[in-house]
Motif scaffolding. Structure first.
Motif, short mmCIF file in Angstrom:
data_model
loop_
_atom_site.label_atom_id
_atom_site.label_comp_id
_atom_site.label_asym_id
_atom_site.label_seq_id
_atom_site.Cartn_x
_atom_site.Cartn_y
_atom_site.Cartn_z
N UNK A 313 30.04 48.21 -59.56
CA UNK A 313 29.90 48.77 -60.91
C UNK A 313 29.02 47.87 -61.77
N UNK A 314 29.23 46.56 -61.66
CA UNK A 314 28.43 45.62 -62.47
C UNK A 314 26.96 45.66 -62.07
N UNK A 315 26.66 45.65 -60.75
CA UNK A 315 25.26 45.67 -60.31
C UNK A 315 24.60 46.99 -60.70
N UNK A 316 25.34 48.10 -60.61
CA UNK A 316 24.79 49.38 -61.03
C UNK A 316 24.44 49.36 -62.52
N UNK A 317 25.35 48.82 -63.35
CA UNK A 317 25.06 48.73 -64.78
C UNK A 317 23.89 47.78 -65.06
N UNK A 318 23.84 46.67 -64.30
CA UNK A 318 22.75 45.71 -64.48
C UNK A 318 21.40 46.32 -64.13
N UNK A 319 21.35 47.08 -63.07
CA UNK A 319 20.08 47.69 -62.66
C UNK A 319 19.66 48.80 -63.62
N UNK A 320 20.65 49.48 -64.23
CA UNK A 320 20.30 50.46 -65.25
C UNK A 320 19.70 49.77 -66.47
N UNK A 321 20.28 48.64 -66.83
CA UNK A 321 19.73 47.85 -67.94
C UNK A 321 18.32 47.38 -67.62
N UNK A 322 18.11 46.96 -66.37
CA UNK A 322 16.78 46.50 -65.98
C UNK A 322 15.78 47.64 -65.98
N UNK A 323 16.17 48.79 -65.43
CA UNK A 323 15.24 49.91 -65.32
C UNK A 323 14.91 50.57 -66.64
N UNK A 324 15.88 50.59 -67.57
CA UNK A 324 15.68 51.32 -68.82
C UNK A 324 15.24 50.44 -69.98
#
Length: 395
Positions: A313-324
């Protein structure tokens, strides 16, 4: 009566023969493609081993040259004591970037490498426990599945797991057997890196002379207008590569730092090792986050399945932050290529050159895009000039 040769018949016959001959050659080339690729890869491997110090030196010089240029033009050129001596600007700028580079390497060796090494050693020591845990989980799930389906599947699963464990044991034994070879290879790599550092110093100091020599060589074979076009194209390609490599490196470094802080707050074991994995794989667009999340989740799963869920869950949220948010702020539209072609370049680059191909595939496809756009623009200009000439020629 003389025999008259039909030129059109002769021309079409020649074209037909040429088409058949080219088809045969193309078929033969496809049939022997494996041999050619194998020969090419062997020759490329030998060449890269011989020229590895120069390749490393050129790569280091290219990566730190933006910093050298920035220090030279923005910092040391404004110092009164040295503002009249260009060579001294260059020397101090190069030495400054070397100090920064070597300081970063020293920090990695002193603080990061020992902890990563300890994490890896701990994971290797826990491998037998991981096997036992996995076997127990599979046995439990198999019994529940047999009770539910009334089918005897445990012998097949036991046989499969035994073969997998034997394969992993063989891999670990091969790693231990090749330890001496790995040490020799590492030592050779360190020597090549040191020699590359020395070569990169001279490359940076004589940057203008290399440019002038290359320009003179171009002017021998090309017209002045063509040389100017090549120089303009080279500047655009350089800007593209620098923006992508520097921007993606900075983006991945920030993501790794955020990941390290977040994993420590969550209480994940091996936080530093997993953050390094996430940061390094983040250099690959689109696929990088998934590639990094898989080993991180597997390692955490054996320690705690619940922690592995929180990690995902944390890595998914982190990658969304990175991508957006973070990625667009740092990189912007540095490549200017649609997602389809980016994914295409990553897949093809990974198949041909592995991880390095996956990373460099994006700027390479951006360079191809520049070439195609330039060719289309020139074709449109020629067509426009021809139409204007035809219009002026009409009475």
């Amino acid at each position: 009566m003389k025999y008259k040769i039909d030129n059109n018949y002769f021309k079409y016959s020649f074209y037909a023969f040429l088409a058949v001959a080219m088809s045969i050659l193309f078929y033969l080339a496809l049939n022997n493609l494996g041999y050619f690729l194998k020969s090419f890869s062997v020759a490329l491997g030998i060449t890269s081993k011989i020229l590895s110090p120069f390749i490393i030196g050129g790569s280091i010089a290219y990566l730190i040259s933006p910093g050298v240029i920035w220090f030279e033009k923005k910092v040391y050129s404004k110092v009164k004591l040295i503002n009249s001596r260009a060579k001294l600007h260059r020397l101090i700028s190069v030495l400054t970037m070397y100090i920064i580079l070597l300081s970063c390497i020293a920090l990695l060796i002193i603080f990061v490498a020992p902890q990563v090494g300890n994490n890896l050693r701990d994971i290797i020591m826990r491998v037998p426990d991981y096997f036992t845990t996995t076997d127990q989980l599979l046995s439990k799930w198999t019994m529940e599945l047999e009770n539910f389906t009334q089918m005897e599947i445990s012998p097949h699963i036991d046989a499969k797991m035994t073969s997998i464990f034997l394969k992993i044991t063989e891999i670990l034994e091969d790693i231990l057997d090749n330890l001496v070879f790995s040490i020799v290879t590492f030592t050779s790599g360190v020597l090549n890196f040191v020699l590359g550092l020395i070569l990169s110093f001279y490359m940076l100091m004589d940057r203008e002379s290399f440019k002038k020599s290359f320009e003179k060589l171009l002017r021998v074979f090309l017209k002045d207008t063509s040389v100017e076009r090549v120089k303009s194209f080279a500047r655009e390609v350089n800007d593209l590569f620098v923006k992508f490599i520097v921007g993606k490196s900075l983006d991945s470094f920030i993501i790794a730092c955020i990941c390290f802080v977040g994993l420590n707050l969550i209480g994940i074991r091996y936080a530093l090792l997993l953050s390094v994995i996430v940061g390094v794989t983040n250099m690959i667009p689109y696929f990088g986050p998934f590639i990094g999340a898989v080993p991180a989740t597997i390692i955490t799963f054996f320690d705690s399945p619940l922690s592995a869920l929180w990690l995902m869950i944390f890595i998914l949220a982190l990658q969304q932050f990175d991508g957006l948010i973070l990625g667009p702020k740092i990189l912007g539209d540095s490549v200017g290529v649609s997602p389809f072609w980016i994914i295409f370049s990553i897949v093809v680059g990974g198949k041909l050159f592995g991880v390095l191909g996956m990373f460099l595939g994006v700027p390479v496809i951006g360079m191809v895009r520049l070439v195609v756009n330039r060719a289309i623009d020139r074709a449109l200009e020629r067509k426009k000039a021809r139409l204007e000439k035809e219009e002026t020629a009409v009475p």
